[in-house]
Design a protein around this motif. Structure first.
Motif, mmCIF file in Angstrom:
data_model
loop_
_atom_site.group_PDB
_atom_site.id
_atom_site.type_symbol
_atom_site.label_atom_id
_atom_site.label_comp_id
_atom_site.label_asym_id
_atom_site.label_seq_id
_atom_site.Cartn_x
_atom_site.Cartn_y
_atom_site.Cartn_z
ATOM 1 N N ILE A 147 0.869 -1.197 0.000
ATOM 2 C CA ILE A 147 0.000 0.000 0.000
ATOM 3 C C ILE A 147 0.898 1.237 0.000
ATOM 4 O O ILE A 147 1.875 1.306 0.735
ATOM 5 C CB ILE A 147 -0.932 -0.012 1.239
ATOM 6 C CG1 ILE A 147 -1.846 -1.246 1.213
ATOM 7 C CG2 ILE A 147 -1.744 1.276 1.322
ATOM 8 C CD1 ILE A 147 -2.880 -1.269 0.107
ATOM 9 N N SER A 148 0.548 2.216 -0.816
ATOM 10 C CA SER A 148 1.524 3.278 -1.060
ATOM 11 C C SER A 148 1.592 4.337 0.034
ATOM 12 O O SER A 148 2.510 5.146 0.030
ATOM 13 C CB SER A 148 1.274 3.919 -2.412
ATOM 14 O OG SER A 148 -0.011 4.460 -2.421
ATOM 15 N N SER A 149 0.648 4.368 0.940
ATOM 16 C CA SER A 149 0.782 5.318 2.057
ATOM 17 C C SER A 149 0.127 4.756 3.314
ATOM 18 O O SER A 149 -0.831 3.973 3.231
ATOM 19 C CB SER A 149 0.132 6.667 1.711
ATOM 20 O OG SER A 149 -1.264 6.495 1.528
ATOM 21 N N THR A 150 0.650 5.177 4.458
ATOM 22 C CA THR A 150 0.030 4.780 5.726
ATOM 23 C C THR A 150 -1.345 5.430 5.844
ATOM 24 O O THR A 150 -2.273 4.861 6.410
ATOM 25 C CB THR A 150 0.948 5.183 6.897
ATOM 26 O OG1 THR A 150 2.205 4.516 6.726
ATOM 27 C CG2 THR A 150 0.364 4.787 8.230
ATOM 28 N N SER A 151 -1.471 6.621 5.281
ATOM 29 C CA SER A 151 -2.768 7.312 5.341
ATOM 30 C C SER A 151 -3.872 6.485 4.679
ATOM 31 O O SER A 151 -5.005 6.435 5.167
ATOM 32 C CB SER A 151 -2.657 8.680 4.662
ATOM 33 O OG SER A 151 -1.700 9.465 5.332
ATOM 34 N N GLU A 152 -3.525 5.836 3.573
ATOM 35 C CA GLU A 152 -4.520 4.968 2.914
ATOM 36 C C GLU A 152 -4.905 3.804 3.827
ATOM 37 O O GLU A 152 -6.073 3.416 3.896
ATOM 38 C CB GLU A 152 -3.972 4.436 1.579
ATOM 39 C CG GLU A 152 -4.974 3.515 0.894
ATOM 40 C CD GLU A 152 -4.464 2.899 -0.409
ATOM 41 O OE1 GLU A 152 -3.561 3.474 -1.041
ATOM 42 O OE2 GLU A 152 -4.988 1.827 -0.785
ATOM 43 N N TYR A 188 3.554 8.026 -8.938
ATOM 44 C CA TYR A 188 4.157 6.702 -8.784
ATOM 45 C C TYR A 188 3.413 5.927 -7.699
ATOM 46 O O TYR A 188 2.679 6.529 -6.896
ATOM 47 C CB TYR A 188 5.670 6.762 -8.484
ATOM 48 C CG TYR A 188 6.102 7.756 -7.427
ATOM 49 C CD1 TYR A 188 6.654 8.975 -7.784
ATOM 50 C CD2 TYR A 188 5.956 7.465 -6.076
ATOM 51 C CE1 TYR A 188 7.058 9.884 -6.817
ATOM 52 C CE2 TYR A 188 6.347 8.375 -5.105
ATOM 53 C CZ TYR A 188 6.899 9.574 -5.482
ATOM 54 O OH TYR A 188 7.283 10.479 -4.523
ATOM 55 N N ASN A 189 3.617 4.608 -7.695
ATOM 56 C CA ASN A 189 2.915 3.725 -6.736
ATOM 57 C C ASN A 189 1.418 3.973 -6.687
ATOM 58 O O ASN A 189 0.819 3.886 -5.617
ATOM 59 C CB ASN A 189 3.458 3.918 -5.302
ATOM 60 C CG ASN A 189 4.864 3.417 -5.159
ATOM 61 O OD1 ASN A 189 5.300 2.584 -5.936
ATOM 62 N ND2 ASN A 189 5.581 3.928 -4.177
ATOM 63 N N SER A 190 0.827 4.311 -7.784
ATOM 64 C CA SER A 190 -0.597 4.660 -7.679
ATOM 65 C C SER A 190 -1.421 4.062 -8.815
ATOM 66 O O SER A 190 -2.371 4.674 -9.280
ATOM 67 C CB SER A 190 -0.760 6.175 -7.623
ATOM 68 O OG SER A 190 0.053 6.807 -8.577
#
Ligand code: 5GP
Ligand code: MN
Length: 350
Positions: A147-152, A188-190
């Motif tokens: 997963i590209s962010s902790t927020s997600e 990126y990463n998305s």
């Protein structure tokens, strides 16, 4: 309840249940995140902070050191406790907490002095993160490196906790900020379509994407821009044979431009815009150490390079490390690294 159905559940059900139990029982909660907090560190921490406050918890966000001025607009940023300013307060809060949430880092080394306090605290520890190889000291480990962010992950966790309705515009704004900054504004990463489903849901909660972008990226100081021009023209070395580029800044360079914390954020990515460059490194001389940031494209593992040469690590395409010594020697070491990795650099397909 108005739960969007098309998102695939991410967090394991037993972890959701454990987290819910810990939150329910806790009165005092501390949220902490990594050194030199970035948009995802603060986005995830502040979104969880607002959520926990909304359900009546006594909650504090504690960061190891100062965060950049272009994140100060975030709702709740004024209430963040910075360990380097008031270490006694930070220590006491961690000691007395019932639960400590550790966000956006994988090992206690990444929170400096706070690591020891967290380790020694009798609080239950919950890790929520997307870096590889998390420490094993946590009571609940919610770790999803793909997963590209902790927020997600926070967004998905709140959903799975059944609290989609509790996500208001402020929480949504914090989550979006972290998702946006950790993906280079979704460059990126998305490629996961669900990232855009989540953005759509956040928009329905009332966020203003344009304003968030402006707050983060159109608020830089003049000094940053002058330093950037200098760095690109005078301090960038390109190694076309190795498909790599380096930008380095000494303490003196930084002093000359009187920059502030965060003013060199993003410099590391810029050489990747040069045709055929797939590996970019930024070396910055700080007070006690030389900080190294690495970025790559495709399958080239810049985290392995960071581990190998700079006592660091991170993600496949974004990593960091440190060097103790003269900046010149760190550059020599980097060049030695290029030799070692030359075959991989040449053969990487992007
Ligand atoms: P940045 O270059 O933005 O500071 O860091 C990019 C990523 O590299 C971070 O998300 C983190 O995963 C990793 N990273 C940065 N500095 C260090 C470090 O000193 N040690 C380790 N293990 N990882 C780091
Ligand atoms: Mn992150």
């Amino acid at each position: 309840m108005n739960i969007p159905s098309s998102l695939t559940p991410l967090v394991q059900e037993n972890q959701v249940l454990e987290t819910r139990k810990l939150i329910e029982k806790a009165r005092k909660i501390v949220i902490t995140t990594h050194l030199s907090p970035d948009g995802d560190a603060l986005g995830s921490s502040l979104s969880l902070y607002h959520y926990l406050r909304s359900i009546g918890k006594d909650v504090r966000v504690i960061v190891p050191n100062a965060f950049p001025y272009f994140l100060k607009w975030m709702d709740g940023a004024d209430n963040i406790i910075v360990n380097t300013y008031i270490p006694d307060v930070a220590e006491r809060l961690i000691k007395n907490a019932d639960v400590v949430f550790c966000l956006d880092f994988n090992t206690l080394k990444r929170i400096g002095d706070l690591g020891e306090h967290v380790e020694q605290s009798s609080a239950k520890k919950v890790l929520i993160d997307h870096h590889l190889s998390p420490d094993t000291i946590f009571d609940v480990t919610i770790s999803y490196p793909h997963i590209s962010s902790t927020s997600e992950i926070i967004f998905r966790l709140l959903l799975q906790l059944g609290d989609y309705d509790k996500i208001d515009a402020v929480i949504a704004e914090c989550i979006y900020t972290g998702m946006m900054t950790d993906t280079g504004v979704f460059t990126y990463n998305s490629n996961d379509p669900e990232v855009f489903e989540i953005i759509s849901l956040l928009l329905k909660k009332g966020i203003d994407r344009d304003l968030i972008y402006k707050n983060v990226f159109n608020n830089y100081s003049e000094e940053r821009f002058r330093l950037l021009g200098f760095a690109l023209s005078q301090r960038m070395k390109v190694y076309p044979e190795s498909r790599a580029a380096l930008i380095y800044l000494s303490k003196e360079d930084q002093k000359y431009f009187t920059i502030s914390k965060g003013d060199t954020d993003g410099f590391v990515n810029l050489p990747l815009s040069i045709k055929n460059i797939i590996f970019a490194v930024f070396i910055r001389e700080d007070d006690q150490l030389v900080k190294v940031s690495l970025r790559s494209q495709g399958s080239f593992p810049c985290n392995e390079f960071a581990e190998d040469f700079f006592n660091g690590g991170g993600h496949l395409n974004a990593s960091g490390g440190e060097f103790y010594g003269k900046i010149e020697d760190s550059i020599t070491l980097f060049e030695k690294g290029l030799e070692k990795y030359s075959e991989q650099l040449t053969n990487t397909v992007i």
